[in-house]
Design a protein around this motif. Structure first.
Motif, PDB file in Angstrom:
ATOM      1  N   ALA A   1       4.368  13.337  -7.613  1.00 37.61           N
ATOM      2  CA  ALA A   1       4.888  14.531  -8.275  1.00 37.61           C
ATOM      3  C   ALA A   1       6.321  14.328  -8.754  1.00 37.61           C
ATOM      4  O   ALA A   1       6.690  14.783  -9.833  1.00 37.61           O
ATOM      5  N   ALA A   2       7.134  13.665  -7.942  1.00 41.64           N
ATOM      6  CA  ALA A   2       8.541  13.425  -8.303  1.00 41.64           C
ATOM      7  C   ALA A   2       8.866  11.975  -7.985  1.00 41.64           C
ATOM      8  O   ALA A   2       9.245  11.646  -6.847  1.00 41.64           O
ATOM      9  N   PRO A   3       8.677  11.092  -8.956  1.00 40.26           N
ATOM     10  CA  PRO A   3       8.806   9.655  -8.688  1.00 40.26           C
ATOM     11  C   PRO A   3      10.177   9.247  -8.145  1.00 40.26           C
ATOM     12  O   PRO A   3      10.286   8.288  -7.381  1.00 40.26           O
TER      13      PRO A   3
ATOM     14  N   SER B   1       0.816  -1.224   0.000  1.00 40.25           N
ATOM     15  CA  SER B   1       0.000   0.000   0.000  1.00 40.25           C
ATOM     16  C   SER B   1       0.845   1.267   0.000  1.00 40.25           C
ATOM     17  O   SER B   1       0.303   2.358  -0.127  1.00 40.25           O
ATOM     18  N   VAL B   2       2.145   1.118   0.194  1.00 41.28           N
ATOM     19  CA  VAL B   2       2.998   2.302   0.286  1.00 41.28           C
ATOM     20  C   VAL B   2       3.116   3.032  -1.050  1.00 41.28           C
ATOM     21  O   VAL B   2       3.287   4.250  -1.101  1.00 41.28           O
ATOM     22  N   ASN B   3       2.997   2.293  -2.159  1.00 38.06           N
ATOM     23  CA  ASN B   3       3.004   2.899  -3.493  1.00 38.06           C
ATOM     24  C   ASN B   3       4.344   3.582  -3.809  1.00 38.06           C
ATOM     25  O   ASN B   3       4.395   4.628  -4.430  1.00 38.06           O
ATOM     26  N   ASP B   4       5.409   3.044  -3.276  1.00 42.61           N
ATOM     27  CA  ASP B   4       6.746   3.566  -3.577  1.00 42.61           C
ATOM     28  C   ASP B   4       7.695   2.368  -3.627  1.00 42.61           C
ATOM     29  O   ASP B   4       7.882   1.689  -2.608  1.00 42.61           O
ATOM     30  N   PRO B   5       8.278   2.072  -4.783  1.00 41.49           N
ATOM     31  CA  PRO B   5       9.092   0.853  -4.914  1.00 41.49           C
ATOM     32  C   PRO B   5      10.240   0.789  -3.899  1.00 41.49           C
ATOM     33  O   PRO B   5      10.484  -0.263  -3.307  1.00 41.49           O
TER      34      PRO B   5
ATOM     35  N   ALA C   1      -0.875  10.303   2.772  1.00 39.08           N
ATOM     36  CA  ALA C   1      -1.374  10.959   1.555  1.00 39.08           C
ATOM     37  C   ALA C   1      -0.384  12.006   1.059  1.00 39.08           C
ATOM     38  O   ALA C   1      -0.162  12.130  -0.151  1.00 39.08           O
ATOM     39  N   ALA C   2       0.206  12.749   1.997  1.00 40.84           N
ATOM     40  CA  ALA C   2       1.176  13.781   1.612  1.00 40.84           C
ATOM     41  C   ALA C   2       2.381  13.136   0.937  1.00 40.84           C
ATOM     42  O   ALA C   2       2.901  13.647  -0.064  1.00 40.84           O
ATOM     43  N   ARG C   3       2.798  12.021   1.471  1.00 37.88           N
ATOM     44  CA  ARG C   3       3.955  11.327   0.915  1.00 37.88           C
ATOM     45  C   ARG C   3       3.630  10.754  -0.467  1.00 37.88           C
ATOM     46  O   ARG C   3       4.443  10.835  -1.403  1.00 37.88           O
ATOM     47  N   ALA C   4       2.432  10.198  -0.578  1.00 37.70           N
ATOM     48  CA  ALA C   4       2.016   9.643  -1.874  1.00 37.70           C
ATOM     49  C   ALA C   4       1.955  10.741  -2.928  1.00 37.70           C
ATOM     50  O   ALA C   4       2.362  10.541  -4.082  1.00 37.70           O
ATOM     51  N   ALA C   5       1.479  11.926  -2.521  1.00 37.93           N
ATOM     52  CA  ALA C   5       1.408  13.049  -3.460  1.00 37.93           C
ATOM     53  C   ALA C   5       2.803  13.476  -3.873  1.00 37.93           C
ATOM     54  O   ALA C   5       3.038  13.802  -5.054  1.00 37.93           O
ATOM     55  N   GLN C   6       3.716  13.452  -2.900  1.00 38.16           N
ATOM     56  CA  GLN C   6       5.096  13.838  -3.208  1.00 38.16           C
ATOM     57  C   GLN C   6       5.736  12.846  -4.182  1.00 38.16           C
ATOM     58  O   GLN C   6       6.412  13.250  -5.136  1.00 38.16           O
ATOM     59  N   VAL C   7       5.508  11.567  -3.951  1.00 34.27           N
ATOM     60  CA  VAL C   7       6.073  10.528  -4.822  1.00 34.27           C
ATOM     61  C   VAL C   7       5.462  10.634  -6.217  1.00 34.27           C
ATOM     62  O   VAL C   7       6.158  10.484  -7.239  1.00 34.27           O
TER      63      VAL C   7
END
Lengths: 219, 219
Positions: free
Chosen positions: B60-62, A104-108, B52-58
């Motif tokens: 925006a800049a993968p 669920s983290v959505n970050d590899p 959510a803030a972290r997901a938005a950041q990721v």
């Protein structure tokens, strides 16, 4: 003087109940309901304290203390019983939880780190460190929620109210004058001469301080 | 100050004397509990916002993961709250498209407790260490019990709203049954008659550079 009952036995029994219920797999799911077993153990300890105190009502502060003690005992029982069971059974569950979080983290990058973290829990040393961390966290929750359980237990089970505290003075200092003030005459004793009587040392009919027209003494 | 306060409390009579704590200790305890409650509830609410803030950041800049703190903080918070709550997403309140770290019923209990704490000083019971009648607590737990049993047995379908509201009733009602015990415990430890209070109010702290105001000889 009647002494207050000891909190040790209620705390031991309440702590044993909460520690056992919180350690047994599947049964410990009850703690997912606002630490139900811990609240129950704290309430049981205060209930037992009330039963062991026939003379004086148990105050809510005593309930808090015995509940916190029960939480402490429960955490020790969890260390002996629950941690080995956690290592045997719970470690895999924790690893599974972390795996689901990593999805669920959505970050590899973060997901890879979490997966490594989960594998570490399943290994020997990492599992023990994790188990001890879980115990440390649990101990804090057990003491706090045990104290709340003790408070709720007193609220529910203590019916006696409005009785004076045990012991002379109720634990407060005895009445007396404030520091630095000399003690006054005892209650009921007059401070001056009775009405109609001259003050001691002055002649009858003469005003105090000297005769009329004369110099007052000390001038 | 100590003496005048002590005399005032003694003048209330023995049955009232042990029902009151020192106002200063009561206010201190109240503020500590209030801060802890805000931190506890804030942690549960903060988790989805951080995620959510972290997901938005990721998004925006993968390439920018933002460091391990970004995902470790909510992960650790979720793990901590997992010890007191099942955290089933379907039974939780969602914020920013993510579930809170506690379920709806737990959130209701904690939020209700916080609201109860905010209102509590206006009831005039802040310095009291005796509990109100227990029927109030039992009545406040009835809606929560009915909502839980009804939903569990399938008698009716409860919702997140009903779980939050019934939890709020139970949590809010818990304040007058737990605060007196916490104040009493703090008074036992910190008050002028308590173990730490005797040290605090001793003559050692009333002379020279160690002098404090409000002690027995510090007037």
């Amino acid at each position: 003087m009647v002494e207050k009952p000891s909190k040790l036995v209620p705390a031991l029994i309440g702590g044993a109940v909460l520690g056992l219920l919180s350690s047994i797999p599947l049964v410990n799911i009850g703690n997912y309901c606002c630490c139900l077993w811990v609240l129950l153990g704290g309430a049981l300890a205060s209930y037992m304290l009330i039963g062991r105190s026939p003379m004086f009502p148990v105050r809510s502060g005593d309930g808090a203390a015995v509940g916190a003690l029960a939480g402490l005992v429960g955490s020790l029982i969890f260390l002996v019983l629950g941690i080995p069971l956690f290592l045997l059974l719970g470690g895999a569950n924790m690893a599974g939880t972390l795996e689901s979080v990593s999805r669920s983290v959505n970050d590899p990058e973060a997901a890879r780190t979490i997966r490594e973290f989960a594998r570490m829990f399943q290994s020997g040393g990492g599992g023990i460190v994790m188990a001890l961390l879980v115990w440390l966290f649990n101990s804090i929750f057990y003491v706090v929620f045990g104290m709340l359980g003790g408070l709720i237990g007193v609220s529910l089970f203590e019916k006696r109210k409005g009785q004076p505290p045990p012991g002379p003075g109720g634990g407060y200092p005895p009445p007396g004058p404030p520091y630095g003030q000399p003690p006054g005459p005892p209650y009921g004793q007059p401070q001056g001469p009775p009405y109609g009587q001259p003050p001691p040392g002055a002649p009858y009919g003469q005003p105090p301080g000297g005769p009329y027209g004369g110099t007052p003494p000390g001038r | 100050m100590y003496d005048s306060d002590f005399r005032r409390r003694r003048s209330l009579g023995p049955s009232v004397l042990h029902m009151h704590s020192e106002k200063r200790t009561a206010v201190f305890t109240y503020l500590v509990v209030l801060l802890l409650c805000i931190a506890w509830l804030g942690g549960a609410v903060l988790v989805p916002i951080l995620e959510a803030a972290r997901a938005a950041q990721v998004a925006a800049a993968p390439g920018n993961s933002g460091g391990p703190g970004w995902w470790m903080a909510p992960l650790l918070l979720r793990a901590a709250y997992h010890m007191v709550c099942h955290q089933i997403p379907e039974r939780s309140v969602w914020l920013d498209g993510r579930p809170m770290a506690v379920c709806a019923r737990c959130f209701g209990i904690y939020f209700g407790y916080l609201l109860g704490l905010i209102v509590y000083p206006f009831s005039g019971r802040l310095a009291r260490v005796d509990n109100p009648r227990r029927i109030g607590l039992i009545l406040a737990l009835v809606p929560l019990g009915v909502d839980f049993i009804g939903g569990y047995t399938g008698l009716f379908h409860n919702s997140a709203t009903s779980r939050v509201i019934t939890g709020m009733i139970a949590g809010g009602a818990g304040v007058p049954y737990t605060m007196p015990g916490l104040v009493s415990t703090a008074d036992t430890l910190l008050g002028s008659t308590g173990a730490l209070g005797r040290i605090r109010h001793s003559r050692l702290f009333s002379h020279g550079s160690l002098a404090i105001s409000g002690g027995p000889t510090g007037e």
